[in-house]
Enzyme design. Structure first.
Site, mmCIF file in Angstrom:
data_model
loop_
_atom_site.group_PDB
_atom_site.id
_atom_site.type_symbol
_atom_site.label_atom_id
_atom_site.label_comp_id
_atom_site.label_asym_id
_atom_site.label_seq_id
_atom_site.Cartn_x
_atom_site.Cartn_y
_atom_site.Cartn_z
ATOM 1 N N SER A 223 -87.464 -45.843 78.773
ATOM 2 C CA SER A 223 -87.985 -45.068 79.990
ATOM 3 C C SER A 223 -89.041 -44.053 79.480
ATOM 4 C CB SER A 223 -86.684 -44.099 80.203
ATOM 5 O OG SER A 223 -85.600 -45.049 80.837
ATOM 6 N N LYS B 164 -91.610 -57.858 81.779
ATOM 7 C CA LYS B 164 -90.345 -58.721 82.120
ATOM 8 C C LYS B 164 -90.588 -59.780 83.483
ATOM 9 C CE LYS B 164 -88.156 -54.525 80.919
ATOM 10 N NZ LYS B 164 -86.811 -53.831 80.832
ATOM 11 N N HIS C 20 -86.172 -58.662 72.023
ATOM 12 C CA HIS C 20 -85.918 -57.490 73.127
ATOM 13 C C HIS C 20 -84.296 -57.597 73.429
ATOM 14 C CE1 HIS C 20 -85.738 -55.415 76.919
ATOM 15 N NE2 HIS C 20 -87.087 -54.979 76.496
ATOM 16 N N ASN D 137 -94.474 -54.297 78.880
ATOM 17 C CA ASN D 137 -93.691 -55.596 78.805
ATOM 18 C C ASN D 137 -93.259 -55.768 80.437
ATOM 19 O OD1 ASN D 137 -91.509 -57.397 79.020
ATOM 20 N ND2 ASN D 137 -90.017 -56.056 77.891
ATOM 21 N N GLY E 249 -84.648 -48.490 81.198
ATOM 22 C CA GLY E 249 -84.517 -49.019 82.431
ATOM 23 C C GLY E 249 -83.660 -48.064 83.283
ATOM 24 N N GLU F 104 -85.942 -49.540 70.382
ATOM 25 C CA GLU F 104 -85.565 -49.355 71.879
ATOM 26 C C GLU F 104 -84.077 -49.173 72.173
ATOM 27 O OE1 GLU F 104 -88.735 -50.946 74.491
ATOM 28 O OE2 GLU F 104 -87.239 -52.809 73.938
ATOM 29 N N GLU G 115 -82.672 -57.350 76.183
ATOM 30 C CA GLU G 115 -82.422 -58.300 77.337
ATOM 31 C C GLU G 115 -82.312 -59.706 77.090
ATOM 32 O OE1 GLU G 115 -85.631 -56.888 79.902
ATOM 33 O OE2 GLU G 115 -84.275 -55.073 80.148
HETATM 34 C C1 PEP Z 1 -88.550 -52.349 77.612
HETATM 35 O O1 PEP Z 1 -87.876 -52.965 78.446
HETATM 36 O O2 PEP Z 1 -88.676 -52.628 76.730
HETATM 37 C C2 PEP Z 1 -88.375 -50.758 78.259
HETATM 38 C C3 PEP Z 1 -88.749 -49.936 77.292
HETATM 39 O O3 PEP Z 1 -88.173 -50.837 79.387
HETATM 40 P P1 PEP Z 1 -88.275 -49.389 80.541
HETATM 41 O O4 PEP Z 1 -89.589 -48.792 79.842
HETATM 42 O O5 PEP Z 1 -88.330 -49.712 81.722
HETATM 43 O O6 PEP Z 1 -87.207 -48.547 79.944
#
Ligand code: PEP
Length: 244
Positions: A206, A10, A91, A8, A167, A161, A93
């Protein structure tokens, strides 16, 4: 089932990012499916580059309607028309920045099915919910509210998630991941024994080359949704290498 590692991007990526996609295609491993979800501006060019390769291109969001007066939105049909084969819905976000409800996410997942796209439907608890021991209850409510009416094991993917792991460099313990994934699997199977048993459940939050092998080995973890580490082909492929 065949694992899936999805990136992703973003709100990152200009046309110069095509080089990273080409590197992903060139380095694609055979042990898992790979997906790259760039911003909407890059869908058409990325889909053209990935055509004929094993890498699927996905969008990061869609509207529930087919078309209409929804300024700034794009529909699942438009994503398919751009040549992409998938879309991320729900997601955290989007849920936080755009106040998307479970009902909104259900409409988006249903729209993806209508357009023949793979949907990666994201769910996950906040730090406060985890600390309050409310993780499983939260995941259950999100599944109840946002799953489409019909489970399609080929085209519907769940991504667990934890919001606090996205992040931040933090990850749950493998025991905690196993507990949540087992709960999701149980819920899916209760809804549809056949499809629920073979739907992919991704872990996201992460994931890096250094921790991918350990996380991907957890029971009922069938791949990863990767944010930050998907922006560099070498890191993304390093995660996919968990399945090589
Ligand atoms: C995400 O935003 O779907 C995600 C998993 O981000 P990150 O890997 O940066 O934690």
């Amino acid at each position: 089932m065949r694992p899936l590692v999805a990136g992703n991007w973003k709100m990152n990526g200009l046309r110069s990012g095509e080089a990273e996609l080409r590197a992903v295609i060139a380095g694609a491993v055979t042990g898992c499916d790979l997906m790259v979800c760039p911003p909407a501006t890059l869908l058409v060019s990325f889909a053209a580059i990935a055509k004929g390769s094993s890498v699927v291109i996905g969008a990061q969001d869609c509207h529930g309607e087919r078309d209409g007066a929804h300024t700034g939105d794009i529909s699942a049909e438009m994503i398919a028309d751009a040549g992409a084969g998938a879309v991320i819905v729900g997601h955290s976000e989007r849920r936080a920045d755009h106040q998307e409800s479970d009902a909104d996410v259900k409409a988006k997942a249903s729209a993806a099915a209508r357009a023949g796209l793979i949907a990666i439907l994201c769910i996950g608890e906040t730090k406060e919910e985890r600390q309050a021991g409310a993780t499983i209850a939260r995941i259950g409510r999100q599944l109840d509210g946002s799953l489409p009416d019909r489970l399609d094991d080929a085209r519907l993917v769940i991504a667990y998630e934890p919001v606090w792991a996205i992040g931040t460099g933090l990850t749950p313990t493998t025991k905690d991941v196993a507990e949540v994934h087992a709960f999701i699997r149980e819920r899916l199977v209760a809804l549809d024994p056949k499809a629920g048993a073979s739907m992919r459940i991704l872990y996201g939050g992460s994931v890096k080359p250094a921790n991918a092998k350990e996380l991907m080995a957890v029971m009922n973890v069938n791949g990863a949704l990767v944010g930050g580490a998907s922006l560099k082909a070498a890191d993304f492929l390093g995660i996919a290498a968990a399945y090589s």
